[in-house]
Design an enzyme around this catalytic site. Structure first.
Site, PDB file in Angstrom:
ATOM      1  N   HIS A 130       3.930   0.991   5.554  1.00 53.78           N
ATOM      2  CA  HIS A 130       3.537   1.228   6.944  1.00 53.78           C
ATOM      3  C   HIS A 130       2.110   0.806   7.251  1.00 53.78           C
ATOM      4  CE1 HIS A 130       3.610   3.276  10.801  1.00 53.78           C
ATOM      5  NE2 HIS A 130       2.580   4.037  10.467  1.00 53.78           N
ATOM      6  N   SER A 177      -5.400   5.348  13.306  1.00 55.15           N
ATOM      7  CA  SER A 177      -5.550   3.903  13.110  1.00 55.15           C
ATOM      8  C   SER A 177      -5.845   3.180  14.413  1.00 55.15           C
ATOM      9  CB  SER A 177      -4.284   3.340  12.484  1.00 55.15           C
ATOM     10  OG  SER A 177      -4.350   1.956  12.498  1.00 55.15           O
ATOM     11  N   LEU A 178      -5.128   3.549  15.466  1.00 55.14           N
ATOM     12  CA  LEU A 178      -5.441   2.949  16.766  1.00 55.14           C
ATOM     13  C   LEU A 178      -6.889   3.278  17.116  1.00 55.14           C
ATOM     14  CD1 LEU A 178      -2.155   3.750  18.748  1.00 55.14           C
ATOM     15  CD2 LEU A 178      -2.910   1.498  17.950  1.00 55.14           C
ATOM     16  N   ARG A 208       0.485  12.852   5.262  1.00 50.25           N
ATOM     17  CA  ARG A 208       1.585  11.892   5.158  1.00 50.25           C
ATOM     18  C   ARG A 208       1.946  11.545   3.709  1.00 50.25           C
ATOM     19  NH1 ARG A 208       0.933   7.138   9.373  1.00 50.25           N
ATOM     20  NH2 ARG A 208       1.533   8.779  10.802  1.00 50.25           N
ATOM     21  N   ARG A 243      -4.447   7.899   5.274  1.00 52.26           N
ATOM     22  CA  ARG A 243      -4.811   8.027   6.696  1.00 52.26           C
ATOM     23  C   ARG A 243      -3.981   9.104   7.380  1.00 52.26           C
ATOM     24  NH1 ARG A 243      -2.513   5.963  11.449  1.00 52.26           N
ATOM     25  NH2 ARG A 243      -1.004   4.726  10.282  1.00 52.26           N
ATOM     26  N   HIS A 290       5.176   5.273   5.254  1.00 53.29           N
ATOM     27  CA  HIS A 290       5.473   6.298   6.265  1.00 53.29           C
ATOM     28  C   HIS A 290       6.688   7.081   5.789  1.00 53.29           C
ATOM     29  CE1 HIS A 290       6.411   8.304  10.024  1.00 53.29           C
ATOM     30  NE2 HIS A 290       5.256   7.884  10.512  1.00 53.29           N
ATOM     31  N   GLY A 313      -3.953  -7.748  18.251  1.00 58.01           N
ATOM     32  CA  GLY A 313      -3.620  -6.330  18.379  1.00 58.01           C
ATOM     33  C   GLY A 313      -4.780  -5.619  19.064  1.00 58.01           C
ATOM     34  N   LEU A 314      -4.802  -4.298  18.959  1.00 57.34           N
ATOM     35  CA  LEU A 314      -5.856  -3.542  19.640  1.00 57.34           C
ATOM     36  C   LEU A 314      -7.252  -4.004  19.217  1.00 57.34           C
ATOM     37  CD1 LEU A 314      -7.058  -1.308  21.350  1.00 57.34           C
ATOM     38  CD2 LEU A 314      -6.338   0.352  19.634  1.00 57.34           C
ATOM     39  N   ALA A 319       3.206   0.877  17.892  1.00 54.26           N
ATOM     40  CA  ALA A 319       2.702   2.240  17.641  1.00 54.26           C
ATOM     41  C   ALA A 319       3.426   3.231  18.532  1.00 54.26           C
ATOM     42  CB  ALA A 319       1.204   2.292  17.873  1.00 54.26           C
ATOM     43  N   GLU A 346       0.175  16.255  15.267  1.00 51.31           N
ATOM     44  CA  GLU A 346       0.837  15.474  14.218  1.00 51.31           C
ATOM     45  C   GLU A 346       0.303  15.934  12.870  1.00 51.31           C
ATOM     46  OE1 GLU A 346       0.566  11.255  15.029  1.00 51.31           O
ATOM     47  OE2 GLU A 346       1.821  11.421  16.792  1.00 51.31           O
TER      48      GLU A 346
END
Ligand code: FAD
Ligand code: SIN
Length: 506
Positions: free
Chosen positions: A335, A375-376, A274, A370, A228, A13-14, A45, A113
């Site tokens: 999530h 996260s990214l 969230r 979070r 989520h 992943g990233l 994502a 967001e």
């Protein structure tokens, strides 16, 4: 067969791709992915990546928003590193070929967001941010100097004289190989697939956490699993994410009778942190005895919605719902894991030579909850830091966590008889709403699991991780962030501390 590399990077992943791209400038790199290279959380994502890029914004404000949402448990130094180094990490992604969406002025378009006081979320392809990041970085990885092994699963870490020396890796045919390395990085992603309903891909089975615990590493904040608020949950248990960015563009949450309820839980209503929104939805579902609530953005022009959210629009349509025409059914789904393998600010774990970054790690930047699109950013910032620390040297004593470490009463040797049993135990006992009774029932079920067999190594790691998460959740007798205890509904100031764990062998 034993092979030797300077860096063994587990995960594509990233965090893993970014680490591999930096590491290849300094030595030989082997990069593993359990499935196909793009079968990652990163690839899925949607909303974007948060960073204080606008002239009107600054990293301090980003840090304050992150800390507020973290419900008292953020490590402020980690948050500062995340938000200060965020813009630089985003610029690096651009240099690696990620093309973020731009506004009419040519600057990256910034969305708002939940819990962000500023529009600061960069996105790509509308709501296909992860896909664009994954593709761009994969292209760079395939350009050379990285030994990429898809469908290769790390099944055990090799620890010799207290130092990590690499991993035993099962190839696509299940054949074990030994790969040794000076530095090993766990970038194995999240834990969503330990639950029956998740936004994560099937590969997100907490392998890194299980492997690290079994090797004797310290893990922390394990009880904080984020659900989520808005996933379109199918009859087969699959959960298609409906991005928080829709609420950023005005989507409203409605209960069975069409009443808006989010403002009763928080003044920011649909854009509250969230954990608050997920909890409000879960309570509305209970009140109405319903399987879902409704999310309505059909008051925005259809053309705008199709252009801004092409992925969500198409995904909903495939599942029989047209978000331009009326409300769509949504419910919370597993999530993201705020907890994980403990690391210092430079990705070092408590085992020398072993590093962790991305969702598999917990540095403390997210606290108990979070905020969207951090996260990214975390994966990008801290994978860079981890590689720099590895280059600086892996000799010497490993760091120790700031909080006391408790022995984890998990043998690490038993495993669920099937994935269905593991997911059922976790969903029933350690899901969005937890209680002492539910957790002890789940733990009792888990203790009855047989000694692990060689058939499915991921199931063995996942079983260790599941038991650790359920145990930590049973200990925290309060509600904080994403950890909702129905039998302890209040947040208790005495619990404003972290829980760190380690499997201690006799
Ligand atoms: P991942 O991207 O999950 O990669 C994990 C890798 O580890 C995979 O390659 C996997 O194959 C490999 N792996 C696992 N176990 C093993 C093993 N035993 N051996 C070998 N390889 C292994 N965050 C945001 O900031 N913004 C968003 O908009 C956003 N949207 C999201 C939408 C969805 C649907 C989901 C699921 C998550 C979203 N997130 C978002 C969270 C974010 O995508 C992830 O937290 C982040 O991408 C994690 O990156 P990573 O590199 O740590 O792990
Ligand atoms: C989303 O787009 O709602 C997911 C964002 C995130 O998990 O950060």
């Amino acid at each position: 067969m034993t092979e030797r590399f300077d860096f063994l990077i587990i995960g594509s992943g990233l965090a893993g791709l970014n680490a591999a791209l930096l590491a290849r400038e300094y030595g030989s790199v082997c990069l593993l992915s359990k499935g196909a290279i793009s079968e990652t959380n990163t690839n899925r994502a949607q909303g974007g990546i948060a960073a204080a890029m606008a002239a009107s914004d600054d990293p301090q404000r980003h840090a304050e928003d992150t800390i507020r949402a973290g419900d008292g448990l953020c490590d402020e130094r980690a948050v500062q590193a995340l938000t200060d180094e965020g813009p630089q990490a985003v610029r690096r992604l651009m240099q690696l070929g990620v093309e973020f969406d731009r506004g009419a002025d040519g600057a990256p378009a910034l969305a708002r967001e939940g819990a962000h006081s500023e529009p600061r979320v960069l996105h790509a392809g509308g709501d296909r941010t992860g896909l664009h990041i994954q593709r761009a970085l994969e292209r760079c990885v395939r350009s050379g100097q990285i030994d990429l092994r898809e469908r290769h699963t790390a099944v055990e870490l090799i620890v010799e004289a207290g130092r990590c020396a690499g991993a035993v890796v099962a190839d696509a045919d299940g054949e074990p190989h030994t790969i040794t390395a000076t530095a090993t990085l766990l970038a194995t992603g999240g834990v969503g697939a330990l639950y029956a309903q998740t936004t994560n891909p099937p590969t997100a089975t907490a392998d890194g956490l299980g492997l690290a615990l079994r090797a004797g590493a310290v893990a922390r904040d394990l009880e904080f699993v984020q659900f989520h608020p808005t996933a379109l949950v199918g009859g087969d248990g699959s959960a298609f994410l409906v991005s928080e960015a829709l609420r950023g563009e005005g989507a409203l949450l409605l209960d069975r009778s069409g009443r808006r309820f989010a403002a009763e839980a928080h003044p920011d209503a649909e854009l509250a942190p969230r954990s608050v929104v997920a909890r409000a939805i879960s309570e509305a579902m209970q009140r109405d005895d319903a399987e879902h609530v409704w999310l309505d953005i059909s008051h925005r022009p259809a053309e705008f919605l199709r252009e801004r959210f092409p992925g969500v629009y198409a995904g909903c349509l495939e599942r029989g719902h047209d978000l331009t025409a009326g409300p769509i059914p949504v419910a919370p789904a597993a999530h993201y894991h705020m907890g994980g393998i403990w690391t210092d600010l430079d990705g070092r774990t408590s085992i020398a030579g072993l590093f962790a970054a991305g969702e598999a790690a917990t540095i403390g930047a997210h606290g108990a909850n979070r905020v969207a699109s951090n996260s990214l950013l975390e994966a990008a910032v801290f994978s860079t830091r981890a590689v720099r620390a590895a280059i600086a040297g892996v000799d010497g004593e490993p760091p120790t966590p700031p909080e006391p470490v408790s022995p984890l009463p998990v043998a690490g040797g038993n495993a669920a008889p099937s994935w269905a049993e593991l997911r059922s135990a976790m969903s029933a006992g350690a899901g969005i709403a937890r209680s002492a009774d539910g957790l002890s029932e789940a733990l009792e079920r888990m203790r009855a699991w047989p000694a692990s067999h060689s058939g499915d190594a991921s199931l063995a790691s996942a079983s260790t991780a599941a038991q650790a998460i359920a145990h930590a959740a049973s200990i925290r007798t309060e509600t904080r962030g994403a950890h909702l205890r129905v039998d302890h509904p209040g947040t208790d100031p005495a619990w404003r501390r972290r829980l760190a764990w380690q499997i201690v062998r006799e």
